[in-house]
Design an enzyme around this catalytic site. Sequence first.
Site, mmCIF file in Angstrom:
data_model
loop_
_atom_site.group_PDB
_atom_site.id
_atom_site.type_symbol
_atom_site.label_atom_id
_atom_site.label_comp_id
_atom_site.label_asym_id
_atom_site.label_seq_id
_atom_site.Cartn_x
_atom_site.Cartn_y
_atom_site.Cartn_z
ATOM 1 N N ASP A 1 -3.325 7.787 8.061
ATOM 2 C CA ASP A 1 -4.281 6.883 8.694
ATOM 3 C C ASP A 1 -3.529 5.966 9.653
ATOM 4 O O ASP A 1 -2.411 6.270 10.054
ATOM 5 C CB ASP A 1 -5.094 6.113 7.643
ATOM 6 C CG ASP A 1 -4.211 5.228 6.764
ATOM 7 O OD1 ASP A 1 -3.021 5.032 7.101
ATOM 8 O OD2 ASP A 1 -4.707 4.738 5.736
ATOM 9 N N HIS B 1 -0.408 4.572 7.188
ATOM 10 C CA HIS B 1 0.275 5.185 6.038
ATOM 11 C C HIS B 1 0.699 6.630 6.256
ATOM 12 O O HIS B 1 0.007 7.381 6.944
ATOM 13 C CB HIS B 1 -0.654 5.100 4.812
ATOM 14 C CG HIS B 1 -1.079 3.701 4.532
ATOM 15 N ND1 HIS B 1 -2.332 3.234 4.859
ATOM 16 C CD2 HIS B 1 -0.407 2.661 4.000
ATOM 17 C CE1 HIS B 1 -2.414 1.951 4.531
ATOM 18 N NE2 HIS B 1 -1.255 1.576 4.013
ATOM 19 N N SER C 1 0.801 -1.223 0.000
ATOM 20 C CA SER C 1 0.000 0.000 0.000
ATOM 21 C C SER C 1 0.838 1.279 0.000
ATOM 22 O O SER C 1 0.316 2.334 -0.322
ATOM 23 C CB SER C 1 -0.922 0.007 1.212
ATOM 24 O OG SER C 1 -0.167 -0.192 2.390
#
Length: 369
Positions: free
Chosen positions: A330, A333, A40
């Site tokens: 978040d 990240h 991610s």
Amino acid sequence: MGKMYVSCFLGVFLSIAVTSLLLQAEAQAPPPAVYIFGDSTLDVGTNSLIPGCLARADFYFNGIDFHHSEPTGRFSNGLNTADQIAILLGLKKSPPPFLYLVNDPSTFQEKILQGANFASGGSGILNYTGQVKGAISLEDQIKQFSTVRSNITNMTAGSEEASDTILSKAFFLISIGSNDIFEYLLNPTRTMSVPEFNATLISTYEYHIKTLYELGARTFGILTVPPIGCTPFARAVFSGGGNNSCFEPAQNFAQGFSSDVAILLDNFSSQDKDIKYSVANTFLMTSLLTEDMLAFGFKNVAAACCGNGTYGCNQTASFCSNREEYLFWDQFHPTQRASELAALTAFGASDPLVTPMNFSQLLGLGVNI
Ligand SMILES: *[C@@H]1O[C@H](CO)[C@@H](O)[C@H](O)[C@H]1NC(C)=O
Ligand SMILES: *[C@@H]1O[C@H](CO)[C@@H](O)[C@H](O)[C@H]1NC(C)=O
Ligand SMILES: *[C@@H]1O[C@H](CO)[C@@H](O)[C@H](O)[C@H]1NC(C)=O
Ligand SMILES: *[C@@H]1O[C@H](CO)[C@@H](O)[C@H](O)[C@H]1NC(C)=O
Ligand SMILES: *[C@@H]1O[C@H](CO)[C@@H](O)[C@H](O)[C@H]1NC(C)=O
Ligand SMILES: *[C@@H]1O[C@H](CO)[C@@H](O)[C@H](O)[C@H]1NC(C)=O
Ligand SMILES: *[C@@H]1O[C@H](CO)[C@@H](O)[C@H](O)[C@H]1NC(C)=O
Ligand SMILES: *[C@@H]1O[C@H](CO)[C@@H](O)[C@H](O)[C@H]1NC(C)=O
Ligand SMILES: *[C@@H]1O[C@H](CO)[C@@H](O)[C@H](O)[C@H]1NC(C)=O
């Protein structure tokens, strides 16, 4: 080298680097093709194109600082690390997801010569990591790249040699490993001991890098595993939502992994002389940003801007307005700003932050600061 020295160097470097790097990028020859693999940290919408995938970010408030505040599938308030690195290469942002490119056969051939992004949120070095979420493992990302190679060979009238030449000029960017470590530590029925798991992780990574080499990759930019034990998620979940401290077992893995990756590449390149690489130690650079946060303009390096450590970011979560001052967007990240600092460090810092050379030197950008 003392931490103070490195930290000071990082600060001075970052304050003057931005403009010179950007000016330089404009004056450069066309950027190299960029093929991007990983999780991610680099996913620019792959997972939004996987039916039923559970690890996704194609909803608000993700993307709130992106063009038109569009949630693009990036796990970020804006641009992510793949984009920030692409910008320093002279591109506008990351090449699109491979899964997006295959949907348009009329432009596919032209686009894949410029690069593609295979990164899939939740994925890992081990091919079962992220499987329950529907992520594409590094192994399968590399399989997708092997079809891209065959498409390039098709364009070169079947010449493998011509494909090798084309790909030898491309840049291969990889960021992976965090999800393997998290899944291992969260699995109550794990059977592998820490040293066994540790060894498996590194040997499997080596296998993937060799496979990419066999498919024509010669220039590697590697981002190691950041201090994942200090993410809002790890602070909340592993320490029981209690004392908000970093989770040391995850920190130990991440730190050890970062040095192991540098050893792996060193070893591999000594066997195959025609590879060039740069390992950016994201564990060290993020630790320095955290320790000296005010110097880098951060006011909060522990909490998530959007959502909290237990819950991710979504359209009902609350989020901070001073996003430039947060390290974390978040629960896992980095913010757009933190990604920008990481990319600048990868391009312009020196050992021990990036070894054995930085991305500018690796790619012959010859930036002077
Ligand atoms: C998983 O990865 C290993 C290499 O580490 C490979 O041998 C195996 O076939 C893979 N399994 C699947 C289901 O892809
Ligand atoms: C690319 O290669 C794959 C695998 O060889 C093939 O299935 C596909 O049709 C090719 N696509 C194009 C546009 O050439
Ligand atoms: C390239 O792909 C096309 C469509 O699949 C095929 O007809 C052609 O024979 C291929 N050319 C080469 C050189 O592989
Ligand atoms: C996150 O929010 C949920 C729901 O509001 C709450 O139950 C939980 O305790 C919060 N977690 C943390 C670490 O603040
Ligand atoms: C904080 O949490 C960690 C992880 O659970 C634990 O090891 C540590 O002892 C805790 N510290 C305090 C002061 O409670
Ligand atoms: C994994 O092994 C490396 C040495 O190969 C070591 O540096 C690192 O600390 C180990 N990690 C853990 C969590 O034991
Ligand atoms: C270097 O690579 C060789 C061949 O793959 C392997 O046998 C050796 O253990 C590696 N050494 C280190 C230090 O990783
Ligand atoms: C969205 O986030 C809020 C607050 O963090 C949480 O309570 C809620 O369960 C989340 N919703 C979904 C669908 O995940
Ligand atoms: C890293 O990159 C800069 C340009 O950004 C270059 O001037 C410098 O020499 C490089 N650092 C090292 C240690 O090689």
